[in-house]
Design a protein around this motif. Structure first.
Motif, PDB file in Angstrom:
ATOM      1  N   GLU A   1       0.840  -1.202   0.000  1.00 48.45           N
ATOM      2  CA  GLU A   1       0.000   0.000   0.000  1.00 48.45           C
ATOM      3  C   GLU A   1       0.878   1.257   0.000  1.00 48.45           C
ATOM      4  O   GLU A   1       1.927   1.276   0.620  1.00 48.45           O
ATOM      5  CB  GLU A   1      -0.910   0.027   1.232  1.00 48.45           C
ATOM      6  N   THR A   2       0.390   2.278  -0.702  1.00 44.49           N
ATOM      7  CA  THR A   2       1.165   3.521  -0.735  1.00 44.49           C
ATOM      8  C   THR A   2       0.424   4.629  -0.008  1.00 44.49           C
ATOM      9  O   THR A   2      -0.798   4.598   0.128  1.00 44.49           O
ATOM     10  CB  THR A   2       1.425   3.979  -2.182  1.00 44.49           C
ATOM     11  N   LEU A   3       1.186   5.603   0.466  1.00 44.99           N
ATOM     12  CA  LEU A   3       0.604   6.839   1.007  1.00 44.99           C
ATOM     13  C   LEU A   3       0.552   7.832  -0.146  1.00 44.99           C
ATOM     14  O   LEU A   3       1.112   7.578  -1.216  1.00 44.99           O
ATOM     15  CB  LEU A   3       1.478   7.414   2.118  1.00 44.99           C
ATOM     16  N   GLU A   4      -0.075   8.967   0.080  1.00 41.52           N
ATOM     17  CA  GLU A   4      -0.044  10.034  -0.914  1.00 41.52           C
ATOM     18  C   GLU A   4       1.417  10.393  -1.199  1.00 41.52           C
ATOM     19  O   GLU A   4       2.209  10.506  -0.258  1.00 41.52           O
ATOM     20  CB  GLU A   4      -0.718  11.256  -0.292  1.00 41.52           C
ATOM     21  N   GLY A   5       1.744  10.582  -2.461  1.00 43.90           N
ATOM     22  CA  GLY A   5       3.135  10.876  -2.821  1.00 43.90           C
ATOM     23  C   GLY A   5       3.593  12.248  -2.350  1.00 43.90           C
ATOM     24  O   GLY A   5       2.827  13.013  -1.776  1.00 43.90           O
ATOM     25  N   HIS A   6       4.855  12.553  -2.593  1.00 43.96           N
ATOM     26  CA  HIS A   6       5.395  13.843  -2.143  1.00 43.96           C
ATOM     27  C   HIS A   6       6.520  14.267  -3.081  1.00 43.96           C
ATOM     28  O   HIS A   6       6.915  13.510  -3.967  1.00 43.96           O
ATOM     29  CB  HIS A   6       5.918  13.722  -0.719  1.00 43.96           C
ATOM     30  N   GLN A   7       7.030  15.485  -2.866  1.00 42.34           N
ATOM     31  CA  GLN A   7       8.124  15.965  -3.718  1.00 42.34           C
ATOM     32  C   GLN A   7       9.318  16.393  -2.900  1.00 42.34           C
ATOM     33  O   GLN A   7      10.160  17.152  -3.364  1.00 42.34           O
ATOM     34  CB  GLN A   7       7.627  17.127  -4.567  1.00 42.34           C
ATOM     35  N   HIS A   8       9.399  15.909  -1.670  1.00 39.62           N
ATOM     36  CA  HIS A   8      10.540  16.272  -0.843  1.00 39.62           C
ATOM     37  C   HIS A   8      11.766  15.511  -1.307  1.00 39.62           C
ATOM     38  O   HIS A   8      11.682  14.349  -1.638  1.00 39.62           O
ATOM     39  CB  HIS A   8      10.284  15.903   0.623  1.00 39.62           C
ATOM     40  N   SER A   9      12.902  16.210  -1.318  1.00 41.91           N
ATOM     41  CA  SER A   9      14.127  15.463  -1.561  1.00 41.91           C
ATOM     42  C   SER A   9      15.125  15.853  -0.479  1.00 41.91           C
ATOM     43  O   SER A   9      15.101  16.972   0.020  1.00 41.91           O
ATOM     44  CB  SER A   9      14.681  15.759  -2.947  1.00 41.91           C
ATOM     45  N   ILE A  10      15.943  14.910  -0.107  1.00 38.41           N
ATOM     46  CA  ILE A  10      16.962  15.213   0.903  1.00 38.41           C
ATOM     47  C   ILE A  10      18.327  14.898   0.312  1.00 38.41           C
ATOM     48  O   ILE A  10      18.444  14.127  -0.636  1.00 38.41           O
ATOM     49  CB  ILE A  10      16.764  14.388   2.209  1.00 38.41           C
ATOM     50  N   LEU A  11      19.353  15.515   0.870  1.00 45.63           N
ATOM     51  CA  LEU A  11      20.705  15.151   0.473  1.00 45.63           C
ATOM     52  C   LEU A  11      20.976  13.771   1.060  1.00 45.63           C
ATOM     53  O   LEU A  11      20.535  13.474   2.169  1.00 45.63           O
ATOM     54  CB  LEU A  11      21.712  16.155   1.047  1.00 45.63           C
ATOM     55  N   THR A  12      21.668  12.939   0.316  1.00 48.51           N
ATOM     56  CA  THR A  12      22.004  11.589   0.798  1.00 48.51           C
ATOM     57  C   THR A  12      22.531  11.655   2.227  1.00 48.51           C
ATOM     58  O   THR A  12      23.374  12.492   2.546  1.00 48.51           O
ATOM     59  CB  THR A  12      23.051  10.963  -0.143  1.00 48.51           C
TER      60      THR A  12
END
Lengths: 279, 245
Positions: A211-222
């Motif tokens: 199951e998935t949650l609503e998607g997002h567009q956050h990105s983090i540095l590794t």
């Protein structure tokens, strides 16, 4: 020596894991269900770093070449010692020539074979845990042998322990992980109110949930990750890193499983359901 | 020296994450590594704690200890204040040989076409630049290298390869790096490095540390083979240049 007559689906040597090399990208590895292994080693009065066999999904057939004592742990599985059924968390004496045969898994996904003094496969970077490329192989093959020391006349202080309820548990206890605060109210609500199913993408590196949650567009540095970290992909997928999981990642880390919950999840297979709960 | 601000986040029971401003910069990385040195030297027992640094973060892990987040955060903040100034760390530049022969650089022609340059220009740009190791992770010995010139910026391949050869040197976006083992990969492969970046038989299996610099040196196919053999028998020593602090 223990001779592997038949190796089963995926049987490997594992101990507590490989520490102090994560900064160079080496995963921890070690037993997926540490709780069960701890119990089995305790019965044998072993050091808790003693290596065991981790047996996944289908069991092997094993020949003992020296006298020793053993304890089975983890998944419930029908096992016979010289055709006589034996049970989990009970100390058994074995003699040279004895044969241990694993049958069908009844409950759980990973079974363990602990042995007095631990298995003595080659130690590399402080651990005997199989993990390629640190070790040559990631599983035992038919005909292969694993070393152990002979032990005669071991009289355990406690000869039997009750199996715990870990195999029946479906609730994973979690803590906040670094990007927890990125979750929206809707995602949070979904995360803690619904059940999630273990997908077919599950192994020693990671468990993906269907199951998935609503998607997002956050990105983090590794940044660094840990066994038990729940990663949250832009598509809304949840990936739980396990013992062979990578040491760094670029997806938001939203939850961290407790040590016990890593063991609980390690006993789940495709189609099983779990839910999350804050400790 | 003014310290960049840090923020602290709980990460389960056994770890705490220290974060610096969310940017890829030498200044930030220096601050992280200075503090990591200080912590290991003066505050934490190195035999018990593990530290993992990358880009703008430093994770402190103690697999056995249950960390009290509020209390431990306070100590970390105090240590960070005290660490001001730091001690000069050894700055190292490793020169690593790379063969850009077409036998290895399987995407070199395509990269050159897409960037509108000759393959020699690509090789020149790739070897002139000095890269910074911002992190090591993903697989044992994989370095996250920053400092790729803008002219070399190219997207990763639309479909990743299932098998990229060990030692392959790739570029994608503003990143470059070496695949330390055979693995799947979506980067554009332009060469191969004959030196293993991870040797499990060594006490320190990976000679490179986060914060070190890397520069690639073009070698001929003959030199590549020679270095490969030297590395296999254990007599190859990667060229190490000490930089001024």
């Amino acid at each position: 020596m223990l001779k592997v007559l038949k190796s089963g689906f995926f049987t490997s040597v594992q101990d507590l894991g490989r520490f102090h090399h994560r900064k160079k990208g080496v995963p921890v590895s070690g037993c997926m269900d540490q709780q069960s292994v701890y119990k089995a080693n305790t019965l044998l009065e072993n050091d808790n770093r003693s290596a065991v066999l981790e047996i996944t999904m289908t069991g092997p057939k094993l020949l003992f070449k020296k006298e020793t004592s053993i304890v089975l742990g983890g998944a419930l599985i029908s096992v016979t010692l010289n055709n006589r059924p034996i049970q989990n968390y009970k100390v058994y004496q074995v003699k040279a020539g004895d044969v241990l045969t694993y049958g069908s898994f009844k409950k759980g996904f990973r079974a363990y074979l602990a042995i007095k003094g631990g298995f003595r496969s080659k130690e590399i970077l402080g651990s005997r845990s199989f993990y390629v490329p640190i070790t040559d192989k990631n599983r035992l093959e038919d005909g292969e042998e694993v070393r152990y020391e002979e032990h005669q006349g071991f009289t355990p202080k406690i000869s039997e322990l009750k199996a715990d309820s870990l195999l029946d548990e479906t609730v994973l206890e979690v803590y906040k992980a670094p990007e927890f605060d990125l979750l929206t109210d809707r995602q949070l609500e979904h995360l803690f109110s619904k059940e999630f199913t273990v997908s077919k993408e599950n192994n020693r590196m990671a468990y993906q949930l269907s199951e998935t949650l609503e998607g997002h567009q956050h990105s983090i540095l590794t940044s660094a990750t840990l066994p038990g970290t729940v990663q949250f992909t832009p598509a809304g997928k949840l990936i739980v890193l396990m013992k062979d999981g990578q040491t760094t990642g670029g997806y938001p880390r939203i939850l961290q499983l407790s040590d016990k919950s890593i063991s609980v999840l390690a006993q789940k297979r495709e189609g099983n359901t779990i839910s999350f709960k804050f400790i | 020296m003014i310290h960049p601000p840090i923020s602290l986040k709980p990460y389960g029971r056994h770890a705490i994450l220290i974060e610096w401003p969310n940017e890829v910069s030498e200044t930030i990385l220096e601050s992280i590594l200075d503090f990591e040195d200080f912590l290991i030297r003066d505050c934490l027992n190195e035999r018990e704690w593990e530290t993992i640094s990358a880009y703008n973060s430093l994770l402190l892990v103690h697999p056995k200890l249950e960390i009290d987040f509020p209390e431990f955060s306070q100590s970390i903040k105090e240590w960070y204040e005290r660490s001001k100034g730091g001690v000069a760390r050894e700055k190292v530049l490793w020169k690593l040989p790379v063969s850009y022969d077409k036998a290895f650089g399987i995407d070199l022609d395509e990269v050159a076409n897409r960037l509108g340059m000759g393959t020699d220009d690509i090789i020149k740009l790739h070897t002139e630049s000095v890269y910074t190791v911002y992190g090591i992770g993903f697989v044992p010995g994989f370095m996250y290298l920053g400092g790729v010139p803008q002219e070399l910026e190219i997207p990763r391949k639309p479909t990743p390869r299932l098998k990229v050869k060990k030692g392959s040197v790739g570029i994608a976006g503003r990143q470059t790096g070496i695949y330390p083992q055979e693995s799947p990969g979506g980067w554009n492969i332009i060469g191969n490095c004959p030196i293993p970046l991870f040797d499990r038989n060594k006490k320190n299996p990976c000679f490179v540390n986060v914060g070190d610099k890397i520069q690639f040196q073009k070698v001929s196919l003959g030199e590549y083979e020679l270095h490969k053999i030297e590395a296999e028998v254990g007599i190859y020593k990667p060229e190490k240049v000490l930089l001024d602090a």
